[in-house]
Design an enzyme around this catalytic site. Structure first.
Site, PDB file in Angstrom:
ATOM      1  N   LYS A  88       0.839  -1.204   0.000  1.00 12.61           N
ATOM      2  CA  LYS A  88       0.000   0.000   0.000  1.00 12.61           C
ATOM      3  C   LYS A  88       0.872   1.251   0.000  1.00 12.61           C
ATOM      4  CE  LYS A  88      -3.824   2.149   2.594  1.00 12.61           C
ATOM      5  NZ  LYS A  88      -4.664   2.075   3.808  1.00 12.61           N
ATOM      6  N   SER A 146      -9.575   2.140   2.999  1.00 14.22           N
ATOM      7  CA  SER A 146      -8.689   2.803   2.055  1.00 14.22           C
ATOM      8  C   SER A 146      -7.709   1.867   1.349  1.00 14.22           C
ATOM      9  CB  SER A 146      -7.907   3.891   2.780  1.00 14.22           C
ATOM     10  OG  SER A 146      -7.104   3.334   3.794  1.00 14.22           O
ATOM     11  N   SER A 198      -9.693  -0.062   7.293  1.00 17.79           N
ATOM     12  CA  SER A 198      -9.139   0.002   5.934  1.00 17.79           C
ATOM     13  C   SER A 198      -8.488  -1.264   5.402  1.00 17.79           C
ATOM     14  CB  SER A 198      -8.144   1.147   5.830  1.00 17.79           C
ATOM     15  OG  SER A 198      -8.843   2.343   5.618  1.00 17.79           O
TER      16      SER A 198
HETATM   17  N1  GLN Z   1     -12.868   4.764   6.491  1.00 16.54           N
HETATM   18  C1  GLN Z   1     -12.219   5.184   7.683  1.00 16.54           C
HETATM   19  C2  GLN Z   1     -11.733   6.608   7.529  1.00 16.54           C
HETATM   20  O1  GLN Z   1     -12.018   7.187   6.553  1.00 16.54           O
HETATM   21  C3  GLN Z   1     -11.085   4.274   8.024  1.00 16.54           C
HETATM   22  C4  GLN Z   1      -9.899   4.470   7.176  1.00 16.54           C
HETATM   23  C5  GLN Z   1      -8.719   3.657   7.599  1.00 16.54           C
HETATM   24  O2  GLN Z   1      -8.842   2.651   8.288  1.00 16.54           O
HETATM   25  N2  GLN Z   1      -7.558   4.125   7.201  1.00 16.54           N
HETATM   26  O3  GLN Z   1     -11.100   7.162   8.354  1.00 16.54           O
END
Ligand code: GLN
Length: 490
Positions: free
Chosen positions: A84, A159, A183
């Site tokens: 990632k 994400s 994410s």
């Molecule tokens: N969707 C959540 C956010 O927008 C979690 C994102 C994540 O785990 N990086 O913060």
């Protein structure tokens, strides 16, 4: 032998170790598949095929050398891996899905990455992500959306959507992700793969470009629990460069031939089966729980009474921490620099042009929550409620060994499906945020498909540092069922 790209991590390593395939052949096979299908999916922000092939060649030479001398072969020698784009890989740019870091090339490796490089992995490239990991769909990436391999009109989740799509599409046998609020787990669920969010502190955060530092974790996505466990164990462990990393010993592997889960107690929290959840998701998760009962687990109804506060608490704490973490992107020290006017203009224009809309929204929310006069009412209060959420888990884990729940209320939604309604997007995270707030590990894996052929994920959460219980349970499920073996027709 099946197609090389069909091989799981375990099978790749067997083939490499038995000399049936070289790392160069294996790496070529994955690069060829990426070449053919990446235009449809856009799982990567940066691909590094030449570097990968060079690295594979080195790995093959190293294997020959070590074999000749009768020395031990590193556990993952020659295994291709996707990473990632929020994790630092020395010499390859790390954009975090943001324009502000478009040309940032880290001079060092994240510890998790370094450990896997030491174990012999071959990085193929850096996968797409919502900007600074803020989002649930990859739609917030400054480099375009990733498409879900099961249905190209849908999001892969986020994400870590690029990593999930890459694992599902067999662009790599495994991919690294990060999980601050879901994410790893939510994209794993949307793409039909298995993914771990480790206990907070289990895997070093050094070299993970920070979002919410008290919530950030580094995880893995692959096609089986066994594969995920293998890579997770090699990344885990104490790191003097991360003051929050734990010195708890890395546990032994538990996914084996005869994984016995008899007598394990699985809690089913009533707060996770709520109105608004897609009926097929609830049905699949309940059916999976039934499978566990048949396998000898004891199912216990439990309550995590503060669950409903997880969303507001998270969306105060995560943006507050993000606003502090993102202050470093000022046009002076890192990334984009817009020189057009005086000193103040340098800050304003670099940040104004470098950050996307969602990141700006979070910085504003977070700065407000931390500002004098509001700190106690927002950030301070959120921290107190976070303690209550954690206490819910502590109490539940005196009764049960693991907690079963859906990963997300729905299967993958359409690209653009949430329009520009941030709240609808935030609601995607209701079932994943609590584990981050409590710091406990969570594992997502496929447990069925909806009427449109989209994967449904289920989630197991465990006690702090008890990832093995989760791996054991997921592995037993995967030995008893075949959901994880399905792949998208691309
Ligand atoms: N969707 C959540 C956010 O927008 C979690 C994102 C994540 O785990 N990086 O913060």
């Amino acid at each position: 032998m099946p197609e090389l790209t069909d091989l799981t991590v375990k099978e790749c390593l067997q083939a490499l170790n038995q000399g049936q395939v070289s790392s160069v052949e294996l790496t070529r096979a994955f690069l060829k598949r990426i070449d053919a299908l990446e235009p449809q999916l856009h799982a990567f922000i940066t691909l590094t095929p030449e570097k990968a092939l060079q690295c594979a060649k080195d790995a093959d030479e190293k294997r020959a050398r070590l074999t000749k001398k009768g020395e031990t072969i590193p556990a993952l020698l020659g295994l291709p891996l996707a990473i990632k784009d929020v994790l630092c890989l020395a010499g390859t740019r790390a954009t975090c899905g943001s324009k502000i870091l478009e040309s940032f090339v880290p001079p060092f490796n994240a510890t998790a990455v370094q450990k896997l490089l030491d174990a012999g992995v071959i990085p193929l490239g850096k996968t797409n992500t919502d900007e600074f990991a803020m989002g649930s769909s990859t739609e917030n990436s400054a480099y375009g959306v990733t498409h879900n391999p099961w249905d190209l009109t849908r999001v892969p989740g986020g994400s870590s959507g690029g990593s999930a799509a890459a694992a599902a599409a067999k662009f790599a046998p495994a991919a690294l992700g990060t999980d601050t609020g879901g994410s790893v787990r939510q994209p794993a669920s949307f793409c039909g793969v298995t993914g771990i969010k480790p206990t907070y502190g289990r895997v070093s955060r050094y070299g993970l470009i920070a979002y919410g530092s008290s919530l950030d974790t580094v995880g893995v996505l692959a096609r089986t629990a066994e594969d995920v466990e293998l890579i997770f164990r090699l990344m885990a462990g104490f790191d003097e460069r991360d003051a929050t990393s734990s010195d708890a010993p890395v546990p032994d592997a538990v996914c084996g031939e005869h994984t016995d889960i008899k007598g394990l107690r699985i809690g089913v929290p009533k707060e996770y089966f709520i109105v608004g959840i897609q009926p097929e998701v609830e049905a699949a998760v309940r059916e999976a729980i039934q499978v566990y009962e048949e396998l000898g687990a004891e199912i216990v109804e439990i309550s995590l009474p503060h669950t409903e506060y997880a969303l507001p608490v998270y969306y105060l704490i995560a943006p507050a921490e993000a606003s502090a973490n993102l202050a470093r992107y000022d046009g002076v020290r890192f990334g984009l620099r817009v020189e057009d006017g005086g000193m103040l203009d340098l800050f304003l224009k670099s940040r104004g042009r470098g950050f996307g809309a969602e990141v700006k929204r979070r910085i504003m929310l977070g700065t407000y929550a931390l500002s004098a006069g509001y700190y106690d009412a927002y950030y301070g209060q959120a921290q107190k409620v976070r303690t209550l959420i954690r206490a819910d888990f502590d109490k539940a884990f005196t009764q049960v060994d693991a907690i079963a729940a859906p990963v997300a209320p729905t299967t993958a939604f359409k690209i653009g499906g949430h329009g520009d309604d941030p709240l609808a997007m935030y609601l995607e995270d209701v079932f994943t945020l609590p584990a981050n707030l409590a710091g406990v590990p969570g594992l997502a894996f496929p447990a069925g498909f909806d009427g449109q052929g989209l994967p449904i994920g289920m989630q197991l959460m465990g006690r702090h540092f008890e990832e093995p219980t989760l791996f054991k349970l997921a592995h037993a499920f995967q030995q008893a069922t075949g959901w994880h073996k399905r792949s998208p027709a691309l």
